[in-house]
Structures are given as C-alpha cells and as structure tokens.
Design a protein around this motif. Structure first.
Motif, PDB file in Angstrom:
ATOM      1  N   VAL A  77       0.877  -1.161   0.000  1.00  0.00           N
ATOM      2  CA  VAL A  77       0.000   0.000   0.000  1.00  0.00           C
ATOM      3  C   VAL A  77       0.918   1.214   0.000  1.00  0.00           C
ATOM      4  CG1 VAL A  77      -1.711   1.301   1.318  1.00  0.00           C
ATOM      5  CG2 VAL A  77      -1.812  -1.198   1.286  1.00  0.00           C
ATOM      6  N   GLU A  78       0.679   2.136  -0.935  1.00  0.00           N
ATOM      7  CA  GLU A  78       1.533   3.321  -1.020  1.00  0.00           C
ATOM      8  C   GLU A  78       0.688   4.556  -1.251  1.00  0.00           C
ATOM      9  OE1 GLU A  78       5.345   4.923  -3.596  1.00  0.00           O
ATOM     10  OE2 GLU A  78       5.113   2.775  -3.252  1.00  0.00           O
ATOM     11  N   MET A  79       1.103   5.655  -0.603  1.00  0.00           N
ATOM     12  CA  MET A  79       0.400   6.930  -0.751  1.00  0.00           C
ATOM     13  C   MET A  79       1.319   8.051  -0.311  1.00  0.00           C
ATOM     14  SD  MET A  79      -2.064   6.269   2.510  1.00  0.00           S
ATOM     15  CE  MET A  79      -1.820   4.522   2.391  1.00  0.00           C
ATOM     16  N   ASP A  80       0.934   9.284  -0.615  1.00  0.00           N
ATOM     17  CA  ASP A  80       1.724  10.428  -0.160  1.00  0.00           C
ATOM     18  C   ASP A  80       1.370  10.741   1.298  1.00  0.00           C
ATOM     19  OD1 ASP A  80      -0.655  11.947  -0.139  1.00  0.00           O
ATOM     20  OD2 ASP A  80      -0.248  12.810  -2.101  1.00  0.00           O
ATOM     21  N   ALA A  81       2.155  11.627   1.895  1.00  0.00           N
ATOM     22  CA  ALA A  81       1.982  11.919   3.317  1.00  0.00           C
ATOM     23  C   ALA A  81       0.625  12.552   3.617  1.00  0.00           C
ATOM     24  CB  ALA A  81       3.111  12.832   3.808  1.00  0.00           C
ATOM     25  N   ALA A  82       0.152  13.465   2.773  1.00  0.00           N
ATOM     26  CA  ALA A  82      -1.140  14.117   3.025  1.00  0.00           C
ATOM     27  C   ALA A  82      -2.264  13.081   3.038  1.00  0.00           C
ATOM     28  CB  ALA A  82      -1.400  15.195   1.982  1.00  0.00           C
ATOM     29  N   THR A  83      -2.206  12.148   2.104  1.00  0.00           N
ATOM     30  CA  THR A  83      -3.221  11.095   2.052  1.00  0.00           C
ATOM     31  C   THR A  83      -3.130  10.218   3.289  1.00  0.00           C
ATOM     32  OG1 THR A  83      -3.224  11.132  -0.353  1.00  0.00           O
ATOM     33  CG2 THR A  83      -4.082   9.139   0.703  1.00  0.00           C
ATOM     34  N   TRP A  84      -1.907   9.825   3.682  1.00  0.00           N
ATOM     35  CA  TRP A  84      -1.741   8.982   4.858  1.00  0.00           C
ATOM     36  C   TRP A  84      -2.285   9.673   6.111  1.00  0.00           C
ATOM     37  CZ3 TRP A  84      -1.848   4.698   7.111  1.00  0.00           C
ATOM     38  CH2 TRP A  84      -1.336   4.508   8.396  1.00  0.00           C
ATOM     39  N   LEU A  85      -1.976  10.951   6.279  1.00  0.00           N
ATOM     40  CA  LEU A  85      -2.464  11.665   7.458  1.00  0.00           C
ATOM     41  C   LEU A  85      -3.990  11.725   7.455  1.00  0.00           C
ATOM     42  CD1 LEU A  85       0.197  14.519   7.653  1.00  0.00           C
ATOM     43  CD2 LEU A  85       0.046  12.479   9.094  1.00  0.00           C
ATOM     44  N   GLY A  90      -8.762   9.522  10.021  1.00  0.00           N
ATOM     45  CA  GLY A  90     -10.183   9.320   9.802  1.00  0.00           C
ATOM     46  C   GLY A  90     -10.848  10.396   8.965  1.00  0.00           C
ATOM     47  N   ARG A  91     -10.063  11.241   8.334  1.00  0.00           N
ATOM     48  CA  ARG A  91     -10.628  12.288   7.470  1.00  0.00           C
ATOM     49  C   ARG A  91     -10.857  11.784   6.046  1.00  0.00           C
ATOM     50  NH1 ARG A  91      -6.414  15.793  10.362  1.00  0.00           N
ATOM     51  NH2 ARG A  91      -5.052  15.102   8.685  1.00  0.00           N
ATOM     52  N   LEU A  92     -10.371  10.581   5.757  1.00  0.00           N
ATOM     53  CA  LEU A  92     -10.528   9.943   4.443  1.00  0.00           C
ATOM     54  C   LEU A  92     -10.795   8.468   4.686  1.00  0.00           C
ATOM     55  CD1 LEU A  92     -10.133  10.067   1.272  1.00  0.00           C
ATOM     56  CD2 LEU A  92      -7.750   9.451   1.716  1.00  0.00           C
ATOM     57  N   SER A  93     -11.790   7.925   4.026  1.00  0.00           N
ATOM     58  CA  SER A  93     -12.050   6.490   4.173  1.00  0.00           C
ATOM     59  C   SER A  93     -11.175   5.718   3.190  1.00  0.00           C
ATOM     60  CB  SER A  93     -13.526   6.176   3.903  1.00  0.00           C
ATOM     61  OG  SER A  93     -13.817   6.277   2.521  1.00  0.00           O
ATOM     62  N   TRP A  94     -10.944   4.458   3.501  1.00  0.00           N
ATOM     63  CA  TRP A  94     -10.161   3.590   2.619  1.00  0.00           C
ATOM     64  C   TRP A  94     -10.791   3.553   1.227  1.00  0.00           C
ATOM     65  CZ3 TRP A  94      -5.573   1.470   2.163  1.00  0.00           C
ATOM     66  CH2 TRP A  94      -5.395   0.482   1.206  1.00  0.00           C
ATOM     67  N   ALA A  95     -12.081   3.302   1.169  1.00  0.00           N
ATOM     68  CA  ALA A  95     -12.777   3.183  -0.122  1.00  0.00           C
ATOM     69  C   ALA A  95     -12.679   4.465  -0.936  1.00  0.00           C
ATOM     70  CB  ALA A  95     -14.236   2.801   0.101  1.00  0.00           C
ATOM     71  N   ASP A  96     -12.851   5.616  -0.299  1.00  0.00           N
ATOM     72  CA  ASP A  96     -12.774   6.884  -1.017  1.00  0.00           C
ATOM     73  C   ASP A  96     -11.350   7.166  -1.504  1.00  0.00           C
ATOM     74  OD1 ASP A  96     -15.488   7.296  -0.633  1.00  0.00           O
ATOM     75  OD2 ASP A  96     -15.203   8.701   1.051  1.00  0.00           O
ATOM     76  N   GLY A  97     -10.358   6.827  -0.695  1.00  0.00           N
ATOM     77  CA  GLY A  97      -8.961   7.034  -1.089  1.00  0.00           C
ATOM     78  C   GLY A  97      -8.566   6.179  -2.275  1.00  0.00           C
ATOM     79  N   ALA A 100     -10.433   7.455  -5.463  1.00  0.00           N
ATOM     80  CA  ALA A 100      -9.864   8.703  -5.971  1.00  0.00           C
ATOM     81  C   ALA A 100      -8.426   8.540  -6.446  1.00  0.00           C
ATOM     82  CB  ALA A 100      -9.935   9.777  -4.888  1.00  0.00           C
ATOM     83  N   ALA A 101      -7.909   7.315  -6.409  1.00  0.00           N
ATOM     84  CA  ALA A 101      -6.526   7.000  -6.807  1.00  0.00           C
ATOM     85  C   ALA A 101      -5.498   7.743  -5.953  1.00  0.00           C
ATOM     86  CB  ALA A 101      -6.304   7.270  -8.289  1.00  0.00           C
ATOM     87  N   ARG A 102      -5.859   8.079  -4.729  1.00  0.00           N
ATOM     88  CA  ARG A 102      -4.902   8.661  -3.795  1.00  0.00           C
ATOM     89  C   ARG A 102      -4.104   7.564  -3.089  1.00  0.00           C
ATOM     90  NH1 ARG A 102      -7.718  12.924   0.047  1.00  0.00           N
ATOM     91  NH2 ARG A 102      -5.526  13.186   0.667  1.00  0.00           N
ATOM     92  N   ILE A 103      -4.670   6.359  -3.078  1.00  0.00           N
ATOM     93  CA  ILE A 103      -4.039   5.201  -2.456  1.00  0.00           C
ATOM     94  C   ILE A 103      -3.784   4.173  -3.542  1.00  0.00           C
ATOM     95  CG2 ILE A 103      -4.333   3.312  -0.809  1.00  0.00           C
ATOM     96  CD1 ILE A 103      -6.328   5.173   0.689  1.00  0.00           C
ATOM     97  N   HIS A 104      -2.558   3.682  -3.597  1.00  0.00           N
ATOM     98  CA  HIS A 104      -2.203   2.634  -4.551  1.00  0.00           C
ATOM     99  C   HIS A 104      -1.983   1.357  -3.756  1.00  0.00           C
ATOM    100  CE1 HIS A 104      -1.767   5.775  -7.517  1.00  0.00           C
ATOM    101  NE2 HIS A 104      -1.089   6.448  -6.612  1.00  0.00           N
ATOM    102  N   ALA A 105      -2.809   0.353  -4.011  1.00  0.00           N
ATOM    103  CA  ALA A 105      -2.741  -0.902  -3.277  1.00  0.00           C
ATOM    104  C   ALA A 105      -2.625  -2.052  -4.258  1.00  0.00           C
ATOM    105  CB  ALA A 105      -3.979  -1.069  -2.409  1.00  0.00           C
TER     106      ALA A 105
END
Length: 121
Positions: A77-85, A90-97, A100-105
């Motif tokens: 699982v890889e993402m940038d720091a803003a996405t990880w924070l 809890g400001r971003l759900s797994w499904a939404d991330g 939105a292609a903010r999370i690469h899994a």
C-alpha cells in the motif's frame, strides 16, 4: 539495533501541527506525524503481510498472515503523506482514497479497512 520510537507526546504535537497548518505544515512536523502514525499502525496491526509505504518519510510492515523474506512484498500500500495523514486520522475512508486513486494498493491482502483510522495510545 532497534529503531528509535517516536514518543507519543512528540507524535501528538506533530499531528496537531499538521492538522492546524495543513499543507503549510513544516516538513519536520509532517515527517514526525507520518512516522508516528505508521508506528501506531504497526503496533496495532502486528505482522508482516502488508507493507505500507509513505515516501519519503517511512514504511512499515503490518497485518498478521503469510510473510515474505526477500524482494518486493506481494502486498503493498503506497500513498503520499497528506493522504496517509487524512486516512490515519479518519478524514478519508479507505474506499474513497482508493476510488480517488490517492491510495495505490497491490496484492490480495493490501487493504487497511478495519485498521484505519489508526488507534493511538
């Protein structure tokens, strides 16, 4: 030699700074908050099945299950720091991330649902 752990007081202060300052937070505060939340994830979800990467600040292996010993792990699982924070707080759900292609899994077990938001001491 064991890795140096981030004290809860320092980690929470960095989280507060990045929350208050957002994108203008210092690199040091962002790095400390990122590493602290990765440390909390690894503590809460002990194992070595999934590698969570937040370049350039850190990476941890977590989640119980079959591990790997050499090369690139099969579950990443890889993402940038803003996405990880956002995800860890809890400001971003797994499904939404992911949507939105903010999370690469990649990999069958590369899913942090149930582990985020991250539990902190």
């Amino acid at each position: 030699m064991a890795k140096t752990r981030i004290r809860a007081l320092d980690g929470e202060a960095a989280i507060a700074a990045t929350t208050a300052e957002g994108a203008t937070a210092s690199r040091d505060a962002t790095a400390t908050a990122t590493r602290y939340l990765l440390q909390c994830l690894a503590d809460a979800a002990q194992g070595n099945t999934v590698e969570v990467r937040v370049p350039p600040f850190g990476a941890v292996q977590c989640i119980e299950g079959p591990g790997h010993t050499r090369g690139t792990p099969p579950n990443v699982v890889e993402m940038d720091a803003a996405t990880w924070l956002d995800l860890a707080m809890g400001r971003l759900s797994w499904a939404d991330g992911v949507a939105a292609a903010r999370i690469h899994a990649s990999g069958q077990r590369a899913d942090l649902t149930g582990y985020v938001p991250v539990e902190r001491p």
